[in-house]
Design an enzyme around this catalytic site. Structure first.
Site, mmCIF file in Angstrom:
data_model
loop_
_atom_site.group_PDB
_atom_site.id
_atom_site.type_symbol
_atom_site.label_atom_id
_atom_site.label_comp_id
_atom_site.label_asym_id
_atom_site.label_seq_id
_atom_site.Cartn_x
_atom_site.Cartn_y
_atom_site.Cartn_z
ATOM 1 N N LYS A 75 -30.406 -113.766 -6.631
ATOM 2 C CA LYS A 75 -29.860 -115.076 -7.021
ATOM 3 C C LYS A 75 -30.380 -116.223 -6.146
ATOM 4 O O LYS A 75 -30.623 -117.320 -6.642
ATOM 5 C CB LYS A 75 -28.339 -115.035 -7.025
ATOM 6 C CG LYS A 75 -27.805 -114.223 -8.206
ATOM 7 C CD LYS A 75 -26.330 -114.450 -8.410
ATOM 8 C CE LYS A 75 -25.888 -113.746 -9.685
ATOM 9 N NZ LYS A 75 -24.512 -114.073 -10.042
ATOM 10 N N ASP A 112 -21.632 -119.074 -15.042
ATOM 11 C CA ASP A 112 -20.352 -118.426 -14.709
ATOM 12 C C ASP A 112 -19.135 -119.347 -14.876
ATOM 13 O O ASP A 112 -18.132 -118.947 -15.453
ATOM 14 C CB ASP A 112 -20.374 -117.910 -13.266
ATOM 15 C CG ASP A 112 -21.200 -116.639 -13.133
ATOM 16 O OD1 ASP A 112 -21.374 -115.936 -14.137
ATOM 17 O OD2 ASP A 112 -21.660 -116.357 -12.005
#
Ligand code: ATR
Length: 289
Positions: A75, A112
């Site tokens: 990430k 998210d």
């Protein structure tokens, strides 16, 4: 419904980069949606070792992929490689979705927080104004806090390690921090309670939450981002107190749906079918565990 995809010169490609990546449910979801929509596309798992991220991404881009999801441990590399960071990525400080744009640039998104909000709203709960108590201060908490603040929701964060909650509050204006042990004191007046910690997750420590749901307003909606098991201890407790609950599986589905739309140009069917598919797959994987 079940059919082999026809792969040809027009097939749109996407996938998920991770290490390991075999456990990812993203291929299951995306290929289900592609088949359901009759879309000529394919979504594949892409096991990429630490250190090989940049070369893999450039290669996929050069090979005509539409984009990829990025998961552990890449990430941070994803955040660095993008040419254009979407506001969602900047605010959450992370990137889980790359889009290879037509002009050759790499766009980075974090889906998210918006996936969380979309899931709560899909349960008939309007996410605007109100007040949310977030438990935890990791990456998921930051993404969710950013999306809630953007919708005018007041955010209070309690984290076992208070310094992490304070670091998060310093990055996103408008967050209030309360000691973990005193989290229950912030409950009255809250419209949302969100667990972003790993408490309740299969295999994680079985710690107690520092709050008594008897002190919650009757309208409180209790959300958990943990989805194995789906009915976490916190959600069971909330149900016993007569409170509405939202489990974590829907967030997984909604955040995936946002990427699907960007790559394949169509809205995926987010409904009971994909939920049942994932639910059955997770149950099979954890049966007897
Ligand atoms: P992510 O980025 O996916 O949110 P993370 O950074 O590992 O994951 O964060 C996990 C969260 O769960 C943290 O807020 C962590 O609290 P600390 O910052 O104090 O570590 C929280 N957490 C994990 N186990 C916990 C426990 N037993 N009690 C309280 N909080 C816990």
């Amino acid at each position: 419904m079940e059919r082999s995809p026809r792969i040809d010169g027009h097939t749109m490609l996407a996938g998920v980069i991770g290490w390991p990546v075999a456990h990812s449910r993203s291929p299951l979801m995306h290929n289900f949606w592609l088949a359901q929509g009759g879309i000529n596309g394919a979504y594949v798992p892409l096991p990429v070792r630490p250190g090989a991220f940049d070369v893999a991404v450039k290669g996929l881009q050069a090979a005509g992929f539409r984009g990829v999801n990025v998961t552990i441990p890449h990430k941070e590399s994803a955040y660095r490689i993008v040419n254009r960071l979407d506001r969602s990525a900047r605010r959450s400080g992370s990137v889980n979705t790359l889009v290879f744009a037509a002009d050759g640039q790499i766009e980075g998104y974090s889906t998210d927080g918006d996936g969380f909000v979309a899931n709560v709203e899909a349960h008939g709960v309007a996410v605007r104004d109100g007040r949310a108590l977030l438990l935890g201060a990791g990456g998921a908490a930051r993404a969710i806090a950013a999306s809630l603040l953007d919708r005018g929701v007041q955010v209070v964060i309690a984290n076992r390690t208070r310094a992490r909650a304070e670091a998060l509050a310093a990055l996103l204006e408008g967050i209030e921090v309360i000691d973990w042990a005193r989290a229950g004191e912030a409950l009255a007046g809250c419209t949302l309670l969100v667990n972003t910690t790993s408490i309740g997750m299969e295999g994680a420590d079985d710690a107690a939450f520092p709050l008594d749901l008897a002190q919650a307003d009757a309208g409180l909606v209790v959300c958990d981002i943990v989805y194995v098991p789906r009915q976490t201890g916190l959600l069971q407790l909330a149900t016993r107190h007569g409170l509405r609950t939202v489990d974590g599986l829907g967030m997984l589905i909604h955040q995936a749906g946002l990427g699907f739309e960007k790559w394949f140009g169509a809205k995926p069917g987010i409904g009971p079918e994909v939920e049942a598919l994932l639910d059955a797959d997770l149950r099979a994987a954890h049966a007897g565990g």
